[in-house]
Design a protein around this motif. Structure first.
Motif, PDB file in Angstrom:
ATOM      1  N   UNK A 295     -30.587  13.232 -23.312  1.00 10.55           N
ATOM      2  CA  UNK A 295     -29.741  13.661 -24.423  1.00 10.55           C
ATOM      3  C   UNK A 295     -29.736  15.170 -24.461  1.00 10.55           C
ATOM      4  N   UNK A 296     -28.574  15.746 -24.540  1.00 12.89           N
ATOM      5  CA  UNK A 296     -28.459  17.191 -24.659  1.00 12.89           C
ATOM      6  C   UNK A 296     -27.431  17.519 -25.720  1.00 12.89           C
ATOM      7  N   UNK A 297     -27.756  18.456 -26.581  1.00 12.70           N
ATOM      8  CA  UNK A 297     -26.819  18.857 -27.631  1.00 12.70           C
ATOM      9  C   UNK A 297     -26.959  20.340 -27.900  1.00 12.70           C
ATOM     10  N   UNK A 298     -25.827  20.986 -28.097  1.00 11.08           N
ATOM     11  CA  UNK A 298     -25.799  22.378 -28.528  1.00 11.08           C
ATOM     12  C   UNK A 298     -24.929  22.415 -29.779  1.00 11.08           C
ATOM     13  N   UNK A 299     -25.529  22.841 -30.874  1.00 11.03           N
ATOM     14  CA  UNK A 299     -24.845  22.846 -32.159  1.00 11.03           C
ATOM     15  C   UNK A 299     -24.730  24.280 -32.638  1.00 11.03           C
ATOM     16  N   UNK A 300     -23.535  24.657 -33.060  1.00 16.80           N
ATOM     17  CA  UNK A 300     -23.301  25.981 -33.635  1.00 16.80           C
ATOM     18  C   UNK A 300     -22.754  25.810 -35.039  1.00 16.80           C
TER      19      UNK A 300
ATOM     20  N   UNK B 179     -38.833  19.474 -39.706  1.00 16.22           N
ATOM     21  CA  UNK B 179     -37.977  18.498 -39.036  1.00 16.22           C
ATOM     22  C   UNK B 179     -38.560  18.260 -37.648  1.00 16.22           C
ATOM     23  N   UNK B 180     -38.439  17.033 -37.164  1.00 13.79           N
ATOM     24  CA  UNK B 180     -38.947  16.741 -35.824  1.00 13.79           C
ATOM     25  C   UNK B 180     -38.035  15.745 -35.134  1.00 13.79           C
ATOM     26  N   UNK B 181     -38.117  15.725 -33.826  1.00 16.74           N
ATOM     27  CA  UNK B 181     -37.363  14.798 -32.998  1.00 16.74           C
ATOM     28  C   UNK B 181     -38.337  14.172 -32.019  1.00 16.74           C
TER      29      UNK B 181
ATOM     30  N   UNK C 207     -42.935   5.866 -19.872  1.00 16.76           N
ATOM     31  CA  UNK C 207     -42.946   6.443 -18.533  1.00 16.76           C
ATOM     32  C   UNK C 207     -42.935   7.950 -18.569  1.00 16.76           C
ATOM     33  N   UNK C 208     -43.054   8.513 -19.763  1.00 15.58           N
ATOM     34  CA  UNK C 208     -43.057   9.969 -19.921  1.00 15.58           C
ATOM     35  C   UNK C 208     -41.843  10.435 -20.697  1.00 15.58           C
ATOM     36  N   UNK C 209     -42.059  11.252 -21.690  1.00 16.71           N
ATOM     37  CA  UNK C 209     -40.988  11.727 -22.552  1.00 16.71           C
ATOM     38  C   UNK C 209     -41.102  13.229 -22.744  1.00 16.71           C
ATOM     39  N   UNK C 210     -39.968  13.865 -22.971  1.00 18.92           N
ATOM     40  CA  UNK C 210     -39.912  15.303 -23.171  1.00 18.92           C
ATOM     41  C   UNK C 210     -38.878  15.603 -24.244  1.00 18.92           C
ATOM     42  N   UNK C 211     -39.235  16.438 -25.207  1.00 17.87           N
ATOM     43  CA  UNK C 211     -38.294  16.906 -26.226  1.00 17.87           C
ATOM     44  C   UNK C 211     -38.442  18.416 -26.320  1.00 17.87           C
ATOM     45  N   UNK C 212     -37.337  19.111 -26.186  1.00 17.98           N
ATOM     46  CA  UNK C 212     -37.320  20.573 -26.298  1.00 17.98           C
ATOM     47  C   UNK C 212     -36.234  20.951 -27.297  1.00 17.98           C
TER      48      UNK C 212
ATOM     49  N   UNK D  22     -25.765  30.165 -36.717  1.00 17.76           N
ATOM     50  CA  UNK D  22     -26.946  29.453 -36.223  1.00 17.76           C
ATOM     51  C   UNK D  22     -26.574  28.653 -34.975  1.00 17.76           C
ATOM     52  N   UNK D  23     -27.434  28.714 -33.973  1.00 17.87           N
ATOM     53  CA  UNK D  23     -27.261  27.883 -32.776  1.00 17.87           C
ATOM     54  C   UNK D  23     -28.561  27.132 -32.513  1.00 17.87           C
ATOM     55  N   UNK D  24     -28.436  25.820 -32.332  1.00 17.29           N
ATOM     56  CA  UNK D  24     -29.585  24.956 -32.057  1.00 17.29           C
ATOM     57  C   UNK D  24     -29.308  24.228 -30.742  1.00 17.29           C
ATOM     58  N   UNK D  25     -30.285  24.250 -29.838  1.00 18.24           N
ATOM     59  CA  UNK D  25     -30.183  23.542 -28.560  1.00 18.24           C
ATOM     60  C   UNK D  25     -31.266  22.474 -28.506  1.00 18.24           C
ATOM     61  N   UNK D  26     -30.856  21.259 -28.149  1.00 21.51           N
ATOM     62  CA  UNK D  26     -31.782  20.135 -28.068  1.00 21.51           C
ATOM     63  C   UNK D  26     -31.655  19.504 -26.687  1.00 21.51           C
ATOM     64  N   UNK D  27     -32.802  19.257 -26.053  1.00 26.27           N
ATOM     65  CA  UNK D  27     -32.836  18.514 -24.788  1.00 26.27           C
ATOM     66  C   UNK D  27     -33.941  17.479 -24.898  1.00 26.27           C
TER      67      UNK D  27
END
Length: 88
Positions: A19-24, A36-38, A46-51, A66-71
């Protein structure tokens, strides 16, 4: 032959779910303080990553431009490895 091995290794490491999102936003108003958390989970794991990259409010109630990037990446583990004593 070497190229085939490299492709197989890259395919094995690719996430099953991504999942990838860029919100402005021109303006963000904060009404309640808190965290807030994700979280991304899979079963079997099998392994997870949240950035998440977002600006800190630092006490501000209103933020501009404001710009928020989620991966987020998740891998589904091997069911046989998760339950070795399961005969099914």
């Amino acid at each position: 032959m070497l190229l085939l091995v490299l492709f197989q290794a890259a395919a094995a490491q690719a996430p099953d779910i991504e999942l990838g999102a860029r919100v402005r936003a021109r303006s963000v108003t904060i009404e309640k303080q808190g965290n807030a958390s994700l979280t991304v989970t899979t079963t079997p794991d099998g392994g997870n990553l949240v950035d998440v990259r977002a600006p800190k409010a630092n006490g501000r109630k209103t933020m501009r431009n404001v710009e928020v990037n989620v991966r987020a990446e998740s891998r589904i583990g091997d069911p046989a490895a998760a339950a070795p004593n399961n005969p099914n």
